[in-house]
Design a protein around this motif. Structure first.
Motif, PDB file in Angstrom:
ATOM      1  N   ILE A   1       0.832  -1.204   0.000  1.00 42.13           N
ATOM      2  CA  ILE A   1       0.000   0.000   0.000  1.00 42.13           C
ATOM      3  C   ILE A   1       0.867   1.254   0.000  1.00 42.13           C
ATOM      4  CG2 ILE A   1      -1.736   1.264   1.319  1.00 42.13           C
ATOM      5  CD1 ILE A   1      -2.781  -1.279  -0.084  1.00 42.13           C
ATOM      6  N   LEU A   2       1.975   1.217   0.708  1.00 44.53           N
ATOM      7  CA  LEU A   2       2.902   2.349   0.730  1.00 44.53           C
ATOM      8  C   LEU A   2       3.437   2.630  -0.672  1.00 44.53           C
ATOM      9  CD1 LEU A   2       4.632   4.444   2.189  1.00 44.53           C
ATOM     10  CD2 LEU A   2       6.253   2.616   2.749  1.00 44.53           C
ATOM     11  N   ALA A   3       3.815   1.569  -1.400  1.00 42.32           N
ATOM     12  CA  ALA A   3       4.317   1.761  -2.763  1.00 42.32           C
ATOM     13  C   ALA A   3       3.240   2.359  -3.662  1.00 42.32           C
ATOM     14  CB  ALA A   3       4.807   0.426  -3.327  1.00 42.32           C
ATOM     15  N   MET A   4       1.988   1.949  -3.452  1.00 41.14           N
ATOM     16  CA  MET A   4       0.889   2.514  -4.241  1.00 41.14           C
ATOM     17  C   MET A   4       0.701   3.998  -3.931  1.00 41.14           C
ATOM     18  SD  MET A   4      -1.983  -0.493  -4.130  1.00 41.14           S
ATOM     19  CE  MET A   4      -1.710  -2.072  -4.966  1.00 41.14           C
ATOM     20  N   ALA A   5       0.752   4.342  -2.644  1.00 40.00           N
ATOM     21  CA  ALA A   5       0.597   5.748  -2.272  1.00 40.00           C
ATOM     22  C   ALA A   5       1.699   6.604  -2.882  1.00 40.00           C
ATOM     23  CB  ALA A   5       0.602   5.880  -0.750  1.00 40.00           C
ATOM     24  N   ASP A   6       2.927   6.099  -2.858  1.00 40.37           N
ATOM     25  CA  ASP A   6       4.039   6.843  -3.460  1.00 40.37           C
ATOM     26  C   ASP A   6       3.778   7.113  -4.932  1.00 40.37           C
ATOM     27  OD1 ASP A   6       5.394   6.823  -1.056  1.00 40.37           O
ATOM     28  OD2 ASP A   6       6.674   5.127  -1.578  1.00 40.37           O
ATOM     29  N   ARG A   7       3.302   6.107  -5.635  1.00 41.20           N
ATOM     30  CA  ARG A   7       3.051   6.262  -7.069  1.00 41.20           C
ATOM     31  C   ARG A   7       1.888   7.218  -7.338  1.00 41.20           C
ATOM     32  NH1 ARG A   7       4.935   6.898 -12.010  1.00 41.20           N
ATOM     33  NH2 ARG A   7       3.407   6.251 -13.604  1.00 41.20           N
ATOM     34  N   LEU A   8       0.824   7.094  -6.566  1.00 37.13           N
ATOM     35  CA  LEU A   8      -0.333   7.967  -6.780  1.00 37.13           C
ATOM     36  C   LEU A   8       0.025   9.424  -6.506  1.00 37.13           C
ATOM     37  CD1 LEU A   8      -3.085   5.684  -5.226  1.00 37.13           C
ATOM     38  CD2 LEU A   8      -2.742   6.186  -7.649  1.00 37.13           C
TER      39      LEU A   8
END
Length: 756
Positions: free
Chosen positions: A563-570
């Motif tokens: 989820i952290l990696a997704m937040a970084d990308r978004l």
């Protein structure tokens, strides 16, 4: 400037581009590197008409596979047509030999093809290919013994053509005589069918092909006199007696001639291509010298990157649309698998050579569907043993200075010669074989690279973060948010999501120490900088849909990592998102400080010891239509979200589980049947076997990794029937759709029809 396409009555309606007009598969760029020669086509013109050949060229992966999977619309009837028609004089020469080549397995239409294939398939099943293992090993060892003390050899002449030919003759039951003549015959057959010989050469070729026809007939007659002979052709002769309407007399003679070529030439070329490619690459060769377990996937990547079967042909039986282009009935197609195998839409970094590529077996070099190469697993066995023997006994092998030449034709490719050198004084002592390879496609569990732990950092109570790098300092493969890797150490094998920077050369994972677990997390918590681990992946079965209008990210405990990696990308792309992080004690919640720093205003933390419990029902109810909810965490949290979103069809829920569990009683298993739509077979699945096991035993290539219904590797498409879903990959909505299943655990509630 363009000119009209002669395939249509109205030529002006179908323009031919300048690049399409210049395309010549017999010379120049296509002969040097067919995939590179068609890069422009994959990008701009995936289907084009070639005036030089009179064929429509198909270059992209999805289109080539679609052609393969529909043999009724895309007939194989023209596979053995002479791409350069013979003049009358050459045809008269053929007639003087009584030449009467008829249909074979590669160029016959349905239903005759599947009926014959079904009757003649048994020898090609993995269990029966096993019987040839020792013979391949002995032959390979003898060939290496003959030149290992010389320091220089032409591997094509001294090894690579004779091993596949000898194995093929033994497999077929054909006497091992006149091998040199057979090689000449097969080369003549290739040029005759797929080349562009001159008029004078065509006359000479007609004599060679005619003599080959007569030779095949003589061998067949001798074999008929041996009713108890062993081998595939002897079995075909027996089936001719049992089923003369299916395996006909004319079919036997034609098949005898065709199979002698097909059974060895492509394997000989594939071996030469693979060795040349590995020695040129260097890193791949060193890797298989150090770890023989990597050889099966290295073979698949060689077949993808530089396969020996470049292209096949098909002919339309009705008008059709291919790659956005409308084609008329009767149109002839040149489908170029070598180009499809370099399609970025199917293979990430497709022009890069990577023996760790986890979808290398998706290559189309063996074809696909009803006409997929029956002998693929025999070829794999030969290629693996050849590479194991050479890499073990001559790890210091290198390419000699030379100019590579190839027999000019549209469809088959391998160097005429492959000169290699080595320092005889550096030859190691001969040791035992390092691996006994399973028959069939490689398993993803074996596709592991070495990585070194560079740093170990405490992240929270009970959580550490590891930074991993390639031991030689090379960048590790790129990844996307949601991806995970599998780490191996001392017999422990665990999956961890990546949570660092996708653009960094190394990887970052965070690991929760689970005191009540099976010991894996405790072992990984004991690593120190310099520890070498085995790593598989990355793979992504939990991808981020960047096109969604809004994102709700929900993490529970260590589920924060993807989820952290997704937040970084978004955040990077300026997308609309909000993240809720659920946990127990705040001190045990990893990455809280980074979340507060990098995602201030977009994150709500819900530690149970400091804040009220998160109201999942309220979060789901407040989500705007079209929101994509991405969630990772404990099963109870994910089950609650599945229940809550069941009444919100305007939302999309994507989840990732920590573990599969084992809540299925094997006593509940019931037998069922599967129809393989693309292959034309029906298989029974007994109660005590998984669908994955049955498919592999039938020679169907299926990827797998965890085999616990957790990773999503073994997903297959369902065309019809009801699935008894037992995986932890699919959402409630995806299960209800009934179009996908994980074949390692899920079963059929009755008969299933699969796109295999």
């Amino acid at each position: 400037m363009t000119t009209g396409c002669p395939a249509h009555a109205d030529g002006a309606a179908c323009p031919v581009s300048d690049r399409a007009r210049a395309f010549d598969p017999f010379t120049g760029a296509y002969q040097i590197d067919p995939a590179a020669a068609l890069a422009w086509s994959r990008a701009d013109e995936p289907v084009f008409y070639s005036p030089e050949t009179g064929y429509w060229v198909v270059s992209c992966y999805a289109d080539v596979k679609a052609v393969f999977r529909d043999p009724l619309l895309f007939s194989p009837c023209n596979v053995l047509e002479k791409i350069t028609p013979f003049p009358d004089e050459a045809m008269a020469v053929l007639a003087s030999y009584g030449y009467a080549m008829n249909r074979t397995l590669v160029n016959e239409d349905e239903p005759a093809h599947t009926e014959r294939r079904r009757v003649l398939m048994a020898h090609f099943l993995p269990a029966n290919i096993e019987a040839h293992r020792d013979r391949v090993r002995v032959l390979t060892r003898e060939k290496v013994d003959a030149f290992i003390a010389k320091g220089r050899a032409d591997l094509v002449e001294e090894m690579l053509w004779e091993i596949p030919l000898t194995v093929a003759l033994h497999f077929l039951g054909v006497p091992e005589s006149d091998m040199a003549r057979l090689r000449e015959f097969s080369m003549a057959h290739t040029v005759n069918t797929w080349g562009r010989p001159s008029r004078e050469d065509q006359i000479a070729l007609a004599h060679e092909v005619g003599r080959f026809w007569q030779f095949a007939g003589e061998v067949l007659n001798r074999m008929r006199a041996e009713p108890h002979g062993q081998g595939w052709m002897h079995e075909a002769i027996r089936q001719n007696a049992l089923h003369p309407d299916i395996v006909t007399d004319s079919y036997l003679h034609s098949m005898m001639m065709a199979i002698i070529v097909a059974a060895h030439e492509t394997t000989a070329h594939a071996a030469a291509n693979a060795i040349k490619l590995l020695l040129t690459d260097g890193a791949g060769w060193r890797a298989i010298c150090e770890d023989a377990v990597l050889i099966p996937n290295a073979v698949e990547e060689c077949l993808r990157y530089a396969g020996s079967v470049v292209a096949w042909r098909r002919q339309l039986t009705a008008p059709a649309r291919v790659g956005g282009t409308d084609l008329p009935a009767g149109a002839k197609l040149l489908i170029v698998m070598a180009s499809a195998n370099h399609d970025e839409r199917q293979f990430q970094n497709a022009d890069g050579f990577d023996i760790y590529r986890d979808n290398a077996t998706d290559h189309l070099t063996f074809g696909y569907g009803a006409h997929q190469c029956m002998g693929k697993n025999l070829a794999r066995l030969e290629l693996r043993i050849i590479l194991e023997e050479l890499s073990r006994r001559l790890p210091h092998l290198r390419l000699a200075e030379q100019e590579f030449t190839y027999l000019p034709n549209t469809s088959f490719r391998g160097p005429d010669h492959l000169w290699v050198e080595w320092d005889v004084a550096a030859n190691p002592a001969e040791g035992a074989e390092r691996a006994r390879f399973e028959i069939g496609a490689p398993r993803r569990k074996d596709i592991a690279r070495s990585v070194v732990v560079t740093t170990v950092m405490p992240e929270a109570e009970g959580v550490i973060t590891l930074h991993l790098a390639d031991p030689q300092g090379r960048p590790l493969p790129r990844w996307t948010p949601g991806a995970h890797v599998d780490l191996e150490l001392d017999g422990f094998d665990r999956s961890y999501s990546l949570c660092g920077d996708p653009d960094a050369p190394g990887y970052t994972v965070s690991i929760l120490r689970e005191e009540a677990g099976r010991g894996g997390s405790r072992r990984f918590h004991a690593v120190t900088p310099g520890t070498v681990l085995r790593l598989r992946g990355p793979r992504n079965h939990f991808p981020l849909d960047e096109a969604a209008p809004a994102h709700l990210l929900i993490a529970g405990g260590i589920g924060i990592t993807p989820i952290l990696a997704m937040a970084d990308r978004l955040k990077r792309i300026g997308a609309r998102y909000h993240l809720h992080y659920l946990g127990g004690a705040e001190a045990r919640m990893a990455h809280l400080a980074r979340l507060s720093r990098d995602h201030a205003g977009q994150v709500a933390a819900h530690p149970r010891d400091r804040a009220p419990r998160a109201d999942l029902a309220a979060l789901v109810a407040a989500a705007p239509p079209g929101t994509r909810i991405s969630a990772c965490g404990p099963a109870r949290m994910l089950e609650a979200l599945q229940t809550l979103t069941a009444t919100r069809p305007d939302l999309v829920l994507a989840i990732e589980h920590f573990s599969a569990g084992d809540d299925t009683d094997l006593a509940d298993n019931r037998p069922f049947e599967v129809e393989l739509a693309d292959s034309g077979f029906t298989l029974p699945v007994p109660a005590d076997r998984t669908l994955l096991q049955v498919l592999r035993a039938a020679g169907i290539d299926i990827a797998s990794d965890c085999e616990e219904g957790l990773c999503g590797s073994c997903e297959v498409a369902v065309l019809d029937g009801t699935v008894d879903h037992r995986d932890k990959v699919l959402s409630i909505a995806e299960r209800a759709a009934g179009t996908r299943m994980m074949c390692c655990r899920s079963r059929g509630a009755g008969r299933l029809k699969l796109a295999l």
